[in-house]
Design an enzyme around this catalytic site. Structure first.
Site, PDB file in Angstrom:
ATOM      1  N   ASP A   1      -4.516   2.322  -4.570  1.00 18.21           N
ATOM      2  CA  ASP A   1      -3.070   2.308  -4.336  1.00 18.21           C
ATOM      3  C   ASP A   1      -2.624   1.007  -3.682  1.00 18.21           C
ATOM      4  OD1 ASP A   1      -4.493   3.032  -2.005  1.00 18.21           O
ATOM      5  OD2 ASP A   1      -2.666   3.828  -1.092  1.00 18.21           O
TER       6      ASP A   1
ATOM      7  N   ASP B   1       0.852  -1.184   0.000  1.00 16.30           N
ATOM      8  CA  ASP B   1       0.000   0.000   0.000  1.00 16.30           C
ATOM      9  C   ASP B   1       0.888   1.233   0.000  1.00 16.30           C
ATOM     10  OD1 ASP B   1      -2.439   1.131  -0.113  1.00 16.30           O
ATOM     11  OD2 ASP B   1      -2.973   0.843   1.983  1.00 16.30           O
ATOM     12  N   LEU B   2       0.657   2.145  -0.955  1.00 21.00           N
ATOM     13  CA  LEU B   2       1.422   3.392  -0.953  1.00 21.00           C
ATOM     14  C   LEU B   2       1.033   4.228   0.269  1.00 21.00           C
ATOM     15  CD1 LEU B   2       1.546   4.749  -4.626  1.00 21.00           C
ATOM     16  CD2 LEU B   2       3.455   4.056  -3.187  1.00 21.00           C
TER      17      LEU B   2
END
Length: 388
Positions: free
Chosen positions: A299, A256-257
């Site tokens: 994301d 996950d960004l």
């Protein structure tokens, strides 16, 4: 058995008209495809030319017959140019112009002489048929459409060669109203069937092109260039089955960004898209042969590491985290830093973990990484690294 030429010409003209209507519909639906406009125009010219040739039978009009044959000649040449454009070849418009001019001169010189006119017509169709077949020939092994096109054009060329033979050997001054010799019948049938088959080959080529685009959309995420969620889940199921069957583990990473919503809010969605693209490029560069990375949505990303034990999965995940940390996106004069949180889970062949359980474990590990401050790697498995 005799074949009435008027009936043959009328049927071919009606066939051209039907195909022209069908191709106009295809052009309206697939106008984005290169070459389809030229193919459509080619069929329309053939239909118009065929109609003028048939009308010549009802009324004495040498000019109309000349224009009809000229339109047919231009239509065949234009079909070759459309094929070049469709397959990304260089479009030889100078050759097209030369063939058209020489064909027009030859047809004009043969006007009033039915046998000579038909000889010119046959020869002027063989040339673009052969050029089209040569343009498509490199794709014969990989494309069914290419095989249909080349096979149809080869049959059409054979029919026209037989037609030339009949004209030279059996026809003197005037064209007969009927075809009585078997070779003449085969010539007409071969040309008509071969040319029609090649037209359907162009339709197959269009279908192949659109299917390839749709397949790419299913397999690949358009924004990042990584795999799609659907393809990733299919591969995950296959990997679970393989590990269950062989007893060899693998690792699943869920990524996950960090702060992605903040990037969108502060810099706009275009900056968020740029960040995702850059992140996808980093992941693609980091992957090894056999690895698979996909954008799962927004994301969130997933990575499969086949035949990797938990210790190796954690080490690879840390390498990826460090690689992302070194990256930043320059957006409108500002630097947008990137970082990623990664959850790692291993498929346990001893307990035969279900696919959903594995995904849930990786998700929980990702949540743990975020709780620990983000920009880190975490796992919740109590598995000891397997050896041997």
């Amino acid at each position: 058995m005799n074949i009435d030429l008027f009936t043959i010409y009328l049927l071919l003209a009606c066939l051209c008209l039907t195909l022209a209507i069908a191709w106009i519909v295809l052009w309206r639906a697939f106008a984005h495809v290169s070459g389809i406009g030229l193919w459509t125009l080619s069929i329309c010219l053939l239909a118009a030319g065929g109609a003028l040739v048939v009308r010549r039978i009802f009324a004495d009009g040498q000019d109309e017959e000349f224009v009809g044959h000229l339109l047919i000649h231009v239509g065949f040449n234009l079909s070759w140019i459309g094929t070049c454009r469709f397959y990304g070849r260089r479009e030889p418009w100078s050759v097209f112009l030369a063939l058209t001019v020489f064909g027009a001169i030859a047809l004009w010189a043969a006007a009033g002489h039915p046998r000579d006119q038909n000889l010119v017509y046959a020869i002027s169709s063989i040339i673009p048929f052969g050029l089209t077949a040569l343009s498509v020939a490199p794709l014969l092994r990989s494309s069914l459409a290419a095989r249909v096109i080349v096979g149809g054009l080869a049959l059409a060329i054979s029919g026209q060669l037989a037609r030339i033979f009949v004209l030279l050997v059996y026809v003197n001054d005037a064209m007969p109203a009927t075809i009585q010799r078997p070779i003449g019948m085969l010539a007409v049938i071969g040309f008509a069937f071969g040319w029609t088959a090649s037209i359907f080959g162009f339709v197959f080529a269009l279908m192949e092109r659109e299917r390839a685009v749709l397949s790419a959309m299913v397999v690949e995420d358009e924004l990042t260039g990584l795999a799609s969620r659907r393809f990733f889940l299919e591969r995950l199921a296959e990997e679970c089955a393989r590990a269950d069957r062989t007893g060899v583990p693998f690792c699943l990473l869920i990524l996950d960004l960090d702060g992605f919503k903040g990037i969108n809010d502060a810099h706009g969605h275009a900056a968020g898209d740029a960040s995702l693209r850059r992140f996808g490029a980093v992941v693609a560069e980091w992957m090894r042969h056999g690895d698979l990375a996909a954008r799962m949505g927004g994301d969130e990303f997933g990575v499969l590491l086949p035949r990797a034990q938990l210790a190796e999965g954690l080490r690879r995940a840390e390498e990826l985290r460090a690689a992302v940390k070194r990256e930043a996106v320059q957006w409108e004069g500002r630097t947008v830093p990137l970082s990623v949180s990664i959850g790692v889970a291993q498929w346990d062949p001893q307990t035969r973990t279900r696919q959903d359980d594995l995904t849930a474990e990786a998700d929980r590990a990702l949540y743990k990484a975020k709780q620990e401050g983000r920009d880190c790697v975490a796992c919740i498995s109590t598995l000891l690294p397997l050896t041997g």
